[in-house]
Scaffold this motif. Structure first.
Motif, PDB file in Angstrom:
ATOM      1  N   ARG A 118       0.812  -1.218   0.000  1.00 51.73           N
ATOM      2  CA  ARG A 118       0.000   0.000   0.000  1.00 51.73           C
ATOM      3  C   ARG A 118       0.850   1.275   0.000  1.00 51.73           C
ATOM      4  O   ARG A 118       0.311   2.362  -0.177  1.00 51.73           O
ATOM      5  CB  ARG A 118      -0.926   0.014   1.229  1.00 51.73           C
ATOM      6  CG  ARG A 118      -2.006  -1.054   1.198  1.00 51.73           C
ATOM      7  CD  ARG A 118      -2.993  -0.850   2.353  1.00 51.73           C
ATOM      8  NE  ARG A 118      -4.103  -1.789   2.276  1.00 51.73           N
ATOM      9  CZ  ARG A 118      -4.141  -2.965   2.891  1.00 51.73           C
ATOM     10  NH1 ARG A 118      -3.102  -3.322   3.642  1.00 51.73           N
ATOM     11  NH2 ARG A 118      -5.174  -3.766   2.768  1.00 51.73           N
ATOM     12  N   PHE A 139      -0.253  -6.291  -4.452  1.00 55.89           N
ATOM     13  CA  PHE A 139      -0.686  -4.980  -4.940  1.00 55.89           C
ATOM     14  C   PHE A 139      -1.775  -5.119  -6.004  1.00 55.89           C
ATOM     15  O   PHE A 139      -2.776  -4.402  -5.995  1.00 55.89           O
ATOM     16  CB  PHE A 139       0.515  -4.217  -5.498  1.00 55.89           C
ATOM     17  CG  PHE A 139       0.152  -2.904  -6.142  1.00 55.89           C
ATOM     18  CD1 PHE A 139      -0.150  -1.791  -5.369  1.00 55.89           C
ATOM     19  CD2 PHE A 139       0.084  -2.783  -7.527  1.00 55.89           C
ATOM     20  CE1 PHE A 139      -0.494  -0.583  -5.950  1.00 55.89           C
ATOM     21  CE2 PHE A 139      -0.266  -1.576  -8.114  1.00 55.89           C
ATOM     22  CZ  PHE A 139      -0.552  -0.477  -7.323  1.00 55.89           C
ATOM     23  N   LYS A 140      -1.584  -6.058  -6.933  1.00 57.18           N
ATOM     24  CA  LYS A 140      -2.571  -6.266  -7.998  1.00 57.18           C
ATOM     25  C   LYS A 140      -3.910  -6.711  -7.430  1.00 57.18           C
ATOM     26  O   LYS A 140      -4.973  -6.284  -7.881  1.00 57.18           O
ATOM     27  CB  LYS A 140      -2.050  -7.299  -9.000  1.00 57.18           C
ATOM     28  CG  LYS A 140      -0.914  -6.781  -9.876  1.00 57.18           C
ATOM     29  CD  LYS A 140      -0.419  -7.857 -10.837  1.00 57.18           C
ATOM     30  CE  LYS A 140       0.685  -7.316 -11.740  1.00 57.18           C
ATOM     31  NZ  LYS A 140       1.225  -8.372 -12.631  1.00 57.18           N
ATOM     32  N   GLN A 192      -5.020  -5.996  -4.425  1.00 57.75           N
ATOM     33  CA  GLN A 192      -5.597  -4.817  -3.765  1.00 57.75           C
ATOM     34  C   GLN A 192      -6.227  -3.879  -4.780  1.00 57.75           C
ATOM     35  O   GLN A 192      -7.317  -3.333  -4.545  1.00 57.75           O
ATOM     36  CB  GLN A 192      -4.517  -4.089  -2.959  1.00 57.75           C
ATOM     37  CG  GLN A 192      -4.035  -4.842  -1.740  1.00 57.75           C
ATOM     38  CD  GLN A 192      -2.822  -4.202  -1.084  1.00 57.75           C
ATOM     39  OE1 GLN A 192      -2.195  -3.297  -1.649  1.00 57.75           O
ATOM     40  NE2 GLN A 192      -2.457  -4.674   0.099  1.00 57.75           N
ATOM     41  N   GLN A 193      -5.551  -3.683  -5.910  1.00 54.83           N
ATOM     42  CA  GLN A 193      -6.092  -2.810  -6.958  1.00 54.83           C
ATOM     43  C   GLN A 193      -7.368  -3.375  -7.562  1.00 54.83           C
ATOM     44  O   GLN A 193      -8.306  -2.640  -7.855  1.00 54.83           O
ATOM     45  CB  GLN A 193      -5.050  -2.599  -8.064  1.00 54.83           C
ATOM     46  CG  GLN A 193      -3.884  -1.725  -7.665  1.00 54.83           C
ATOM     47  CD  GLN A 193      -4.342  -0.331  -7.260  1.00 54.83           C
ATOM     48  OE1 GLN A 193      -4.287   0.040  -6.091  1.00 54.83           O
ATOM     49  NE2 GLN A 193      -4.818   0.433  -8.203  1.00 54.83           N
ATOM     50  N   LYS A 194      -7.404  -4.692  -7.711  1.00 55.95           N
ATOM     51  CA  LYS A 194      -8.591  -5.346  -8.252  1.00 55.95           C
ATOM     52  C   LYS A 194      -9.779  -5.129  -7.326  1.00 55.95           C
ATOM     53  O   LYS A 194     -10.892  -4.820  -7.766  1.00 55.95           O
ATOM     54  CB  LYS A 194      -8.331  -6.841  -8.439  1.00 55.95           C
ATOM     55  CG  LYS A 194      -9.463  -7.571  -9.150  1.00 55.95           C
ATOM     56  CD  LYS A 194      -9.094  -9.031  -9.386  1.00 55.95           C
ATOM     57  CE  LYS A 194     -10.232  -9.755 -10.112  1.00 55.95           C
ATOM     58  NZ  LYS A 194      -9.893 -11.192 -10.334  1.00 55.95           N
ATOM     59  N   LYS A 197     -10.092  -2.671  -5.215  1.00 59.50           N
ATOM     60  CA  LYS A 197     -10.416  -1.237  -5.266  1.00 59.50           C
ATOM     61  C   LYS A 197     -11.220  -0.916  -6.524  1.00 59.50           C
ATOM     62  O   LYS A 197     -12.165  -0.140  -6.494  1.00 59.50           O
ATOM     63  CB  LYS A 197      -9.122  -0.420  -5.250  1.00 59.50           C
ATOM     64  CG  LYS A 197      -9.338   1.073  -5.064  1.00 59.50           C
ATOM     65  CD  LYS A 197      -8.025   1.834  -5.130  1.00 59.50           C
ATOM     66  CE  LYS A 197      -7.106   1.498  -3.984  1.00 59.50           C
ATOM     67  NZ  LYS A 197      -5.874   2.330  -4.004  1.00 59.50           N
ATOM     68  N   ASP A 198     -10.847  -1.540  -7.659  1.00 63.12           N
ATOM     69  CA  ASP A 198     -11.556  -1.282  -8.913  1.00 63.12           C
ATOM     70  C   ASP A 198     -12.987  -1.780  -8.874  1.00 63.12           C
ATOM     71  O   ASP A 198     -13.867  -1.249  -9.542  1.00 63.12           O
ATOM     72  CB  ASP A 198     -10.824  -1.953 -10.084  1.00 63.12           C
ATOM     73  CG  ASP A 198      -9.492  -1.281 -10.383  1.00 63.12           C
ATOM     74  OD1 ASP A 198      -9.317  -0.127  -9.956  1.00 63.12           O
ATOM     75  OD2 ASP A 198      -8.632  -1.923 -11.021  1.00 63.12           O
TER      76      ASP A 198
END
Length: 602
Positions: free
Chosen positions: A401, A434-435, A437-439, A441-442
């Motif tokens: 993060r 990270f990927k 977490q981004q998924k 979030k998206d």
């Protein structure tokens, strides 16, 4: 309606340099003729907030906020106009007439004033009871035994509520104050049996709580006898007190906070006062609530760097994590202090002293990430493979993060070194985390206003020719009375944009009253906030010192011809539709009309 005379208002405004006032809230850097800084009214990383010492106005090219020194205080502190004038009058030692609040404000505002007056008087009563009465002696002895000095008692106006059911209620009634308002503020209760008032705070050490102006708006009461419950009794929220918007002690510590560019946040008033005795003069506290976005916004206006110093129990640690996230989002640099298990700052200072607190607690504060690493280690046997893997996964999740690659690399190397792991493997795991977490979030709610500032500036740079002409003309009118009346004479149909016409109307009236060009004073006359922002934007435009006759004629022609150009465009659409319908005769008639209209433009 009673008012502060206009000449006094102008004297206050002209006596307070806007750069000095705004510098108390925003670090400013001189660039050319103006000063620039990060806007306090919206989050940004690149300075778009401009302050003009020459024009005595400010304007943000990102969010559009703008105005003079009064409107700045009204927006940032939530003052009414009268409050802003009064505060700046005090700052510049200008004596203003006593205003009767009910003459210029709503009834609710009058109630707030009366409620604040009751708190102010009770604070003095309680302070007197502590220092000068026999009843207050045990409380004073208790405080002195806890290390409270007379200087700190005076500074924080600590008091004592006697062990009586009617001290405060009789005091209020004798002075013919509104007992109902005291009840609404939680100072007084009413017996169910006979409806008579009684004191809510009894046999307690009293800590006044102030608002941004230094007015007493609430109390915190601490018991003397540990067997009494509750240990702390605080005022409920009221018309003048909202916990989520109040930082205890800010009115006292603001100067030190700004001088040091660093604030220390505690959980309560006792810790704040104990820290002050220990030499930490830049402390504030939340009041029985988690740190809110409003709290963070207030801190960000004053400082860049914040240290969180909460209790060491699980609730305190989790509250510190939440507070750090909120402060980081506001753009603050955050550290977290480590308290020994089972201790709060007041306990620590009482046991180990102020020097140790400054050096070993505040001075040894960790970055948020370092604090989290320490936290995740608690209670784990890292020799056990299963617990060790859980710990590493938790830490990698936090590292993923972090916004800066250097920080991520730094902490990954720490883990690799401590547990003899492959740095490459840890980096791959961090990227994968990270990927994920981004998924997540998206898949959450979308936020589409990230590029607000860029889009706003782009839109302004691509304004149509006629709008740019109107803006430039208005900017010249703000600089010159002669130009304003010349425009009024030649621009018979007025401006094409409604807001531009409104500003021009304000400006004509301003000059007709005999005023000379003065943007700061002019903005004072504009009641509408949207128009005031637009006026500040126009005043900040870079234009030539004077506009010659050729330029003026060209701008007049562009503005005056715009309605006809719009009509021509509409006719051209009608012609295209006629041709599409194969109505050749109608199309030819429209073409002749278009030619005739275009000739009149020359």
């Amino acid at each position: 309606m009673e008012r502060i005379p206009e000449d006094l208002i102008e004297k206050v405004r002209s006596s307070n340099d806007i750069v000095d006032v705004i510098s108390d809230y925003v670090p400013l850097k001189k660039q050319g003729r103006n000063y620039f800084g990060l806007c306090p009214f919206h989050g940004e990383k690149s300075p778009s907030f401009s302050v003009s010492p020459e024009k005595q106005i400010y304007h943000c090219f990102g969010c559009g906020a703008g105005g003079n020194v009064f409107s700045f205080l009204m927006n940032i502190e939530g003052y009414s106009f009268i409050e802003a004038v009064t505060q700046l009058g005090k700052k510049s030692s200008i004596e203003l007439p006593q205003m009767h609040q009910q003459n210029y404000s709503l009834k609710s505002t009058d109630e707030k004033r009366k409620m604040a007056d009751i708190h102010e008087l009770l604070a003095k009563l309680y302070h007197h009871c502590l220092l000068h009465t026999k009843q207050g002696r045990p409380a004073l002895d208790y405080l002195e035994n806890r290390g409270f000095t007379r200087e700190s008692i005076e500074r924080f106006q600590i008091g004592f509520a006697p062990d009586s059911w009617e001290t405060a209620s009789q005091f209020i009634q004798k002075r013919e104050l509104d007992i109902t308002l005291a009840e609404k503020a939680g100072l007084i209760g009413k017996r169910q049996s006979d409806g008579k008032p009684y004191d809510r705070f009894r046999n307690r050490i009293m800590f006044p709580i102030w608002d941004r102006t230094g007015a007493v708006v609430a109390f915190g009461g601490r018991v003397l006898d540990r067997n009494d419950e509750p240990k702390y009794l605080n005022s409920p929220e009221s018309k003048i007190f909202q916990k989520g918007k109040t930082l205890y002690g800010l009115n006292l510590s603001r100067a030190d906070i700004r001088q040091k560019q660093h604030a220390v946040v505690f959980e309560g008033y006792v810790d704040t006062i104990a820290a002050y005795r220990a030499g930490v003069t830049n402390g504030v506290a939340t009041l029985g609530t988690s740190l809110t976005e409003d709290h963070a916004s207030i801190l960000k206006r004053n400082v860049q760097s914040v240290t969180i110093c909460y209790d060491s129990d699980r609730a305190g640690v989790e509250a510190a994590f939440r507070a750090s996230e909120i402060l980081t989002k506001q753009g603050c640099t955050v550290k977290i202090s480590q308290m020994p298990d089972g201790m709060d700052p007041d306990d620590y200072i009482s046991k180990f002293g102020g020097e140790s607190f400054q050096k070993d607690i505040i001075g040894a504060s960790l970055t948020v990430m370092a604090f989290k690493i320490q936290y995740y280690r608690r209670g784990k046997n890292l020799r056990d493979e299963g617990e060790r893997m859980i710990y590493i996964e938790e830490v990698i999740s936090e590292i993923a993060r972090l916004p800066k690659a250097v920080e991520r690399d730094h902490y990954l190397r720490q883990i690799a070194s401590e547990f003899n792991l492959s740095l490459d493997a840890l980096k791959q795991q961090q990227i994968q985390t990270f990927k994920q977490q981004q998924k997540s979030k998206d898949n959450g709610p979308k936020k589409r206003d990230n590029n607000f500032r860029i889009q706003t500036l782009l839109q302004k740079s691509l304004l149509p020719k006629n709008l740019n002409a109107e803006r430039i003309v208005l900017a010249h009118m703000l600089k010159s009375e002669e130009t304003a009346f010349l425009i009024q004479e030649k621009l018979e149909t007025g401006f094409n944009v409604e807001e531009h016409n409104a500003i021009a109307a304000y400006l004509y009236a301003f000059y007709e009253e005999g005023n000379k060009p003065n943007v700061g004073l002019f903005m004072q006359r504009i009641d509408d906030d949207k128009l005031r922002k637009l006026a500040s934007e126009l005043a900040m435009l870079t234009i030539s010192d004077e506009m010659n006759e050729v330029e003026l004629a060209d701008y007049i022609r562009i503005i005056s011809s715009y309605p006809l150009l719009r009509e021509i465009q509409e006719k051209e659409k009608q012609q295209e539709n006629a041709i599409r319908r194969n109505e050749i005769k109608l199309a030819a008639q429209i073409a002749q009309e278009i030619m005739r209209m275009k000739r009149s433009l020359k």
